[in-house]
Design an enzyme around this catalytic site. Structure first.
Site, PDB file in Angstrom:
ATOM      1  N   THR A 283       0.816  -1.215   0.000  1.00 37.33           N
ATOM      2  CA  THR A 283       0.000   0.000   0.000  1.00 37.33           C
ATOM      3  C   THR A 283       0.854   1.272   0.000  1.00 37.33           C
ATOM      4  OG1 THR A 283      -1.695  -1.173   1.222  1.00 37.33           O
ATOM      5  CG2 THR A 283      -1.750   1.216   1.366  1.00 37.33           C
TER       6      THR A 283
ATOM      7  N   GLY B 155       3.408  -3.009   9.044  1.00 38.64           N
ATOM      8  CA  GLY B 155       3.757  -3.174  10.449  1.00 38.64           C
ATOM      9  C   GLY B 155       5.252  -3.374  10.613  1.00 38.64           C
TER      10      GLY B 155
ATOM     11  N   GLU C 231      -6.689  -4.338   4.963  1.00 37.75           N
ATOM     12  CA  GLU C 231      -6.934  -5.493   4.089  1.00 37.75           C
ATOM     13  C   GLU C 231      -8.178  -5.321   3.225  1.00 37.75           C
ATOM     14  OE1 GLU C 231      -3.647  -7.427   4.444  1.00 37.75           O
ATOM     15  OE2 GLU C 231      -5.269  -8.465   3.404  1.00 37.75           O
TER      16      GLU C 231
END
Lengths: 681, 681
Positions: free
Chosen positions: A154, A193, A436
């Protein structure tokens, strides 16, 4: 849960004594057998008893920076603990998944931890995207934590629509390197993350250009920090995103590339490769990668069920301890569970745990079936699998977010306190709504599948067994279907309503198509399409629950079987009432039917009341995992509330320095203040 | 908002240029006149430009303790700023309310401040509960901040049911003192703002005992901390509650009494008093106090509208800047507002601002009417006022919580970031769901009123004008009413449905009464009763909006008038569709009607699209108040996101110390790690 002679609030004990089924039997059934329960309890105890995980100050009191540092410390403690367990010769399958992928660590790592994407995606991505040499080079290093990595797709300006990604990887045949670049700040990678300050590698998706040609989005392994100094590599612009609703220890990061060079061998070449001369070749179909998304979504949906197990346990136990508002004016205040309005909040929340869990279980069963089909070259059920995984992600995260809030509100003011546990649960659930894939787009992807199915149904083509009801609706010529209020009747009603909504959306697209492109027509019909997908999903969840419970009833004692049937009925009737708007449009339900349905709901609540505490106890969440003043097993709510409050860092001194610094001088400064009586807020 | 030649994202500018009404005209109408707008802008600028309120690090990054200290510093800065304004001779009515009671400080005091209960309740309570001598002694001291106080009622074990409160105040005629005591930890006072470490006085509610007799709950002024040292007084057990979903700078506290002695004159004696000899006397009816609760609730409801102004502004502006997912496969990604599903999230959220605001305005109008009636000895409309204030508090806080989440989700992943602004808005809205009366109990109080009304209607007694529809329903013998989809038709449908739900609940209580007490029967009918109250409330909100918009249309230009009508229609149709479950039970709505209603909603969305940005701009929230990377006026979203992220304290150093402390030694320690490929999460 084995509990020896500890204090238990008598109000709670009294209710536990009334439960008519064997709680341990339920626990064993729910968790898949007594061996699994034993192992679960052993692991929880083994990991959480580590002295380095005990702490008197909740990490939520820390500053953002301290939260990160403490999470790094703790996750390393947990990983070393697992290492110790292995070194002691314990053979436990899927040890890391069981401990780090589920409930056990949710109280010691409340806002997640920065290795979550390393453990959950980076290692796997090497396996999925790398060729054999690449796996040999990186897989073991990653799984043994010699390198730490994350999965980077992303961008700040591009999320769910993957093709829009802007980062480029341009092959330079002279040096046999790729040059990775961010053409704008919108193209900065965003969200992974651990990316901020933790990992030193990343699997990065970028638009591949070679010999002046574009070859679509491809993955590349990029070292982003130095092994020894941990300083960012040349051309790497990196940091974390700042704080969020929750997950504040995950170290979500951003990553910009200023012409970063990586060797040719760092393109992940399982599905495509670039030769030294710059020639591009596709080698494999990425369909397997696509299938893996289903697994990720099943994981998300399961997580929702687990978080709701926590939330409903807390709210249920508190409802037996808290007393409020006499029903008869001269009677004492009853346990709040005596109020039907409270039952209406808690019991359907408990039932929702089952519906979400079994939807995930049924989806994974379908996943294995489809995987087996695929090995035989049969891809026919792949679209259905994909469609279900999309809408389940959306609907279950939305339902979970709604439900945790119902549970929190059911605990009155105390629910607002962090020590109740709800805030962290909410933060984690909500994250899954946001990540997601955007939930509306997820539902619209499912709807696209439903439109294809409808066309097939109209053409009388073969449909998968789950979708036969579409044909029935057509055979029935769309007439309003007959209503009966049994679970099977409710399922039939949902089938009619789903087919009905699908047919209307299809009709409206057809009508609009006369004036614009089919894509425009589909877009304009988005609201109906999303609704149709939601209904389709609710139907799948209800059917999954009905099947799983019917199977369960055959495996357990009659006493427990009755409770399970009660849960199914409660869920089905509650869902029907909440969905009346859709059902009434396609099913013959009279006002008298609605009244009867309401009565049935109230009967189901009443029947469940005696057993509800047994069910949440049977979820078997120890206090060390639950982490709640309101929901602890002993029900000693008020003592725990006060004890936890006293641990607040602010309470470690009688007088805070701000009194002398700011307040006292201000109070003595003789201000005028509000000059009119009305001018108080 | 006056904006001079600043950069504005061209996508946003393009949409602003399309707006067909005069934004400044709307702003002036919405805020009650151009003078008020001028004053509002002056105040925002005057207060927020104080250099001591500028800060590069958002307070959300601080530890819990630092948040408190920073909030104390800031609120003193704001109060001194207001003092300066007054000293410069500015005469501004309700200055403190305007600045501290509304939006202006919501970005510099994001999680509230510890003087909120002092400013909002303590000062007023002296006025309301004290006799003349007491007011002379304390009112000016409090309003000039020479003493700081809070309002202390709720206990750990007792909230909404006030009579259950356990704290005792026992008069000792020998010393002419009251002895205040907490008989258990359940009786510890719990929640008051500023109580933890900030205030030195409290108005405390306790059960009064004198000469061995109980005289109900009475208020007492208690000094709880020393003026000079700020140390807790003898017998005072005090601290703060720990952290929460939001409002973490409010310093909510607990307070236990260990036989604390206060002089006789510290009982607040406006409505009752104790003589020196211990004799108890009632002197006034506390009905005025009761009436004041309405004002508090109007304040809460208004606050909800203001928070939603912020939330909808952010989501709306972002929707014009963000581009995602091509509609036609070969076209560029459109602004996300082009997707009808996005319109469906944002536009009804904007309309809800109006519905909530005008419900509050209409309630306050009713409040003034009822107050005037009361002065003439007419109390007949007091129950209706009370009933409306109850359900509006519940329904509007619930609606606001739902809506802020819709807005947050509409911003995709970025909505999850604190820098979007939604998290603080959510925390503040949710607080209002939890405080000032549990929402279900609020609705049930309204329902109790509705049951009385229904009985009156059955007996053909006179009803207030707002409630005539109950009689119409009876005259119509409960037949399903005729449907039409105009706003007035929707109002009539809600009237039928409300009367219908009320009549059913009444009938069910009557039936149940045959087998138990009326209280038991009422309790068992709780689910239906709460639903009836919600419908009644939705109807009041819809009517209020319709009236206010109809008035508005007469005051403004035709262009703006049309936009206002569009907002009303959008709200009404959306509400009707969401309430179909209830409407269908009592109104003749066919499947074709539902399709038509859906079309009407889509037309209303389409009509609103061109003007939506003008409306949120017209709310006139400057960036300094909005505090959002996604919603800033210039729409420079990506630059702001990155800038804000870079300000995170974690990003002030390339390498965090935890790398050297924990990560590096761990990475080098040669662990075994997951032993099977499946064992990655």
């Amino acid at each position: 849960m084995l509990v020896f002679k500890v204090y238990v609030n008598p109000d709670l004990k009294e209710e536990r004594d009334k439960v008519i089924f064997n709680v341990e039997e339920f626990t064993n059934w729910f968790h898949g057998g007594s061996d699994k329960v034993k192992e679960k309890r052993f692991l929880e105890n083994y990991v959480l008893s580590d002295p380095q995980l005990q702490s008197d100050v909740d990490s939520s009191y820390l500053s953002h920076k301290e939260k990160y540092e403490e999470a790094i410390r703790r996750v390393v403690v947990v990983l070393r603990r697992l290492e110790k367990l292995q070194s002691e010769g314990h053979q436990i399958n899927d040890l890391y998944v069981k401990v780090l992928g589920g409930l056990p660590v949710t109280n010691v790592l409340k806002e997640g931890h920065p290795l979550v994407t390393h453990m959950g995606m980076f290692i796997q991505s090497i396996d999925l995207l790398g060729n054999e040499e690449q796996k040999a080079e990186w897989y073991e290093k990653a799984s043994r934590c010699k390198i730490l990595g994350t999965y980077v797709q992303t961008e700040m300006g591009h999320g769910t629509f993957v093709r829009g990604i802007e980062t480029t990887a341009t092959y330079d045949p002279k040096t046999k390197e790729f040059v990775i670049n961010s053409p704008s700040i919108r193209a900065y990678k965003w969200w992974p993350g651990g990316l901020g300050h933790t990992v030193n590698h990343a699997v990065v998706f970028a638009q591949l250009y070679s010999l002046g040609k574009h070859h679509g989005l491809q993955p590349f392994m990029v070292q982003i920090r130095d092994y020894e100094t941990h300083m960012p590599m040349k051309g790497i612009i990196i940091g974390e995103l700042g704080n969020k609703v929750g997950y504040n220890a995950v170290n979500n990061g951003f990553l910009g590339f200023n012409n970063v060079r990586i060797p040719l061998k760092n393109m992940m070449m399982k599905n495509a490769k670039v030769l030294e001369n710059g020639e591009f070749m596709k080698t494999n179909s990425p369909i397997l990668t696509y299938l893996v998304m289903t697994q990720t979504r099943v994981g998300i949906v399961r997580g929702m069920a687990e978080y709701l197990m926590k939330a409903s346990t807390i709210a249920m136990r508190y409802s037996l301890v808290r007393r409020q508002s006499p029903i008869d004016p001269n009677s004492p205040e009853p346990k709040i569970i005596e109020h039907v309005t409270q039952q209406m909040k808690i019991f359907p929340s408990i039932a929702k745990v089952f519906a979400i869990k079994y939807a995930a279980d049924n989806l994974i069963d379908l996943y294995y079936e489809v995987s087996a089909d695929m090995k035989n070259g049969n891809l026919s059920r792949l679209p259905e699998l994909h469609a279900l995984s999309c809408c389940l992600k959306a609907v279950c995260t939305d339902e979970a977010a709604r439900t945790v809030q119902i549970c929190r509100l059911a605990c009155g003011g105390h629910g607002y306190l962090n020590s109740s546990g709800f805030n962290d649960i909410y933060g984690n659930i909500v994250a899954a709504q946001h990540y997601e894939g955007e939930n509306t787009i997820m539902n619209l992807q499912t709807a696209r599948f439903l439109m294809k199915v409808w066309k097939q149904a109209l053409n009388n083509e073969e449909l998968t067994p789950n979708l036969q009801y579409m044909k029935n609706f057509i055979q029935n010529k769309g007439r309003r279907s007959h209503w009966d209020e049994s679970v099977d009747g409710i399922i039939r009603a949902f089938q009619s309503a789903t087919a009905g909504k699908v047919s209307l959306a299809y009709k409206h697209i057809e009508e609009r198509k006369k004036f614009c492109s089919i894509e425009q027509a589909t877009s304009q019909t988005g609201i109906e399409l999303a609704k149709a997908a939601e209904l389709y999903c609710q139907l799948f969840m209800l059917q999954s629950l009905a099947n799983s419970i019917k199977n369960g009833v055959r495996q357990v004692s009659p006493a427990l079987g009755n409770v399970l049937k009660n849960i199914l009925e409660l869920y089905a009737v509650d869902l029907a009432i909440k969905s009346l708007e859709s059902l009434l449009q396609f099913v013959d339900i009279s006002s008298a039917d609605i009244e009867r349905l309401q009565n049935k709901l109230e009967s189901a609540l009443k029947a469940f009341k005696i057993n509800a505490i047994g069910i949440v106890d049977g979820f078997d969440i120890p206090d060390t995992v639950l982490g709640s003043t309101l929901g602890a097993y002993d029900g000693d709510v008020y003592k725990r509330l006060l004890e936890q409050a006293k641990k607040s860092p602010l309470n470690q001194e009688d007088v805070n320095k701000s009194f002398h610094l700011y307040l006292k001088p201000f109070m003595k400064s003789n201000i005028v203040g509000p000059t009119r009586r009305q001018d108080v807020i």
